[in-house]
Motif scaffolding. Structure first.
Motif, short mmCIF file in Angstrom:
data_model
loop_
_atom_site.label_atom_id
_atom_site.label_comp_id
_atom_site.label_asym_id
_atom_site.label_seq_id
_atom_site.Cartn_x
_atom_site.Cartn_y
_atom_site.Cartn_z
N ILE A 171 -5.09 2.44 0.32
CA ILE A 171 -4.84 2.52 1.62
C ILE A 171 -4.56 3.88 2.15
O ILE A 171 -5.06 4.28 3.43
CB ILE A 171 -3.62 1.60 2.00
CG1 ILE A 171 -3.85 0.05 1.34
CG2 ILE A 171 -3.14 1.88 3.08
CD1 ILE A 171 -2.54 -0.69 1.53
N GLU B 90 4.66 -7.15 -3.79
CA GLU B 90 5.80 -6.25 -4.32
C GLU B 90 5.95 -6.38 -5.73
O GLU B 90 5.70 -7.68 -6.04
CB GLU B 90 7.09 -6.39 -3.68
CG GLU B 90 7.35 -5.81 -2.20
CD GLU B 90 7.05 -4.37 -2.24
OE1 GLU B 90 7.65 -3.65 -2.98
OE2 GLU B 90 6.59 -4.10 -1.07
N THR C 113 -4.30 4.27 8.17
CA THR C 113 -3.86 3.65 6.92
C THR C 113 -3.86 2.25 7.35
O THR C 113 -4.15 1.18 6.34
CB THR C 113 -2.61 4.07 6.56
OG1 THR C 113 -1.47 4.06 7.84
CG2 THR C 113 -2.55 5.35 6.25
N ALA D 245 -5.88 -0.72 5.21
CA ALA D 245 -5.43 -1.70 4.69
C ALA D 245 -6.18 -2.90 5.11
O ALA D 245 -6.53 -3.95 4.34
CB ALA D 245 -3.89 -2.04 5.16
N HIS E 236 -3.99 -0.51 -5.47
CA HIS E 236 -4.10 -0.96 -4.01
C HIS E 236 -3.40 -0.23 -2.98
O HIS E 236 -3.84 0.11 -1.99
CB HIS E 236 -3.72 -2.57 -3.93
CG HIS E 236 -3.83 -3.41 -2.76
ND1 HIS E 236 -3.92 -4.65 -2.85
CD2 HIS E 236 -4.61 -2.81 -1.66
CE1 HIS E 236 -4.35 -4.96 -1.56
NE2 HIS E 236 -4.67 -3.96 -0.83
N ARG E 237 -2.08 0.02 -3.32
CA ARG E 237 -1.45 0.95 -2.46
C ARG E 237 -1.94 2.37 -2.13
O ARG E 237 -2.34 2.83 -1.18
CB ARG E 237 -0.03 1.00 -2.99
CG ARG E 237 0.87 -0.23 -2.82
CD ARG E 237 2.34 0.11 -3.55
NE ARG E 237 3.26 -1.18 -3.43
CZ ARG E 237 4.39 -1.07 -3.73
NH1 ARG E 237 4.94 0.00 -4.42
NH2 ARG E 237 5.30 -2.15 -3.44
N LEU F 246 -0.75 -6.04 3.03
CA LEU F 246 -0.10 -5.17 1.78
C LEU F 246 -0.19 -5.83 0.50
O LEU F 246 -0.03 -7.14 0.84
CB LEU F 246 1.20 -4.44 2.17
CG LEU F 246 1.26 -3.74 3.27
CD1 LEU F 246 2.68 -3.17 3.61
CD2 LEU F 246 0.52 -2.43 3.15
N PRO F 247 -0.50 -4.99 -0.70
CA PRO F 247 -0.05 -6.06 -1.98
C PRO F 247 1.32 -6.46 -2.18
O PRO F 247 2.14 -5.96 -1.39
CB PRO F 247 -0.53 -4.67 -2.78
CG PRO F 247 -0.36 -3.52 -2.08
CD PRO F 247 -0.48 -3.93 -0.77
N ILE G 85 -1.30 -3.17 -8.31
CA ILE G 85 -0.54 -2.92 -7.04
C ILE G 85 -0.54 -1.48 -6.60
O ILE G 85 -0.68 -1.20 -5.51
CB ILE G 85 0.86 -3.29 -7.34
CG1 ILE G 85 1.27 -5.17 -7.62
CG2 ILE G 85 2.00 -3.08 -6.35
CD1 ILE G 85 2.64 -5.63 -8.28
N LEU G 86 -0.19 -0.70 -7.78
CA LEU G 86 -0.22 0.64 -7.45
C LEU G 86 -1.66 1.15 -7.04
O LEU G 86 -1.73 1.90 -5.84
CB LEU G 86 0.15 1.52 -8.81
CG LEU G 86 -0.07 3.00 -8.81
CD1 LEU G 86 0.92 3.60 -7.64
CD2 LEU G 86 -0.09 3.68 -9.85
#
Length: 199
Positions: A187, A42, A10, A14, A183-184, A39-40, A180-181
């Motif tokens: 990963i 928050e 992971t 990323a 992108h998460r 990380l994207p 955001i979602l």
């Protein structure tokens, strides 16, 4: 040991996403101020946190169905490769991709939240982008028609509290919840070797 291997994968995924570039060589997913982050960002408000949490539940449901998971992973990849950190919209140049994408994301956010800025060739009234009565479409004539015979669209997720924000003087306020979602999820769902082949 398995946990260490999973963390390494992971982390590398990323990093591979961080290294995605636009055609101009700029970071696709991170603004200049965050170009060294993995990380994207928050969600910036309570409402966006709720959006991400609720949409994640929808994604988890899709993952349990092989065909739906395939469409979800296609939509995640499309979103990340057709948007960038300097513009909120997701770019479309053909209706087939747009319809396929909307079939996925309309399960995560209601149709009334979506807005399409559609630039169209002069003297053409494009109707095949109209997928749903609650989809808001703003139309503008294209300045350059040749590359986009089907039109050029930018899709926005309207903020759930958009009306309140507009009253404060903003013309349009788009939510970053979907990016955001996705992108998460990218990963977790894509391995780094696969991501490196995207461009």
């Amino acid at each position: 040991m398995r946990g260490v291997v999973r963390w390494t994968v992971t982390h590398n995924s990323a990093k591979a996403l961080q290294q995605l570039k636009t055609s101009k060589g700029k970071s696709r997913l991170f603004p200049k101020s965050r170009c060294h982050q993995l990380l994207p960002a928050e969600p910036i408000s309570v409402q966006e946190r709720k959006d991400v949490a609720n949409a994640l539940i929808g994604c988890q449901t899709m993952k349990d169905d092989k065909a739906k998971k395939s469409e979800l992973t296609w939509a995640i990849k499309y979103c990340l490769l057709n948007s960038n950190s300097s513009r909120a919209g997701i770019r479309f140049t053909d209706t087939n991709s747009f319809k396929r994408f909307m079939q996925v994301v309309s399960q995560l956010f209601p149709w009334r939240r979506w807005q399409l800025l559609l630039q169209y060739p002069k003297d053409k009234r494009l109707t095949h982008w109209n997928m749903h009565k609650e989809l808001v479409i703003d139309r503008l004539a294209l300045k350059r028609q040749e590359p986009f015979p089907e039109g050029l669209g930018y899709l926005y997720l309207r903020h759930a509290k958009e009306e309140q924000l507009i009253q404060r003087g903003l013309n349009r306020y788009s939510s970053h919840s979907l990016r955001i979602l996705f992108h998460r999820l990218a990963i977790i769902l894509f391995n780094p070797e696969n991501i490196k082949q995207w461009q």
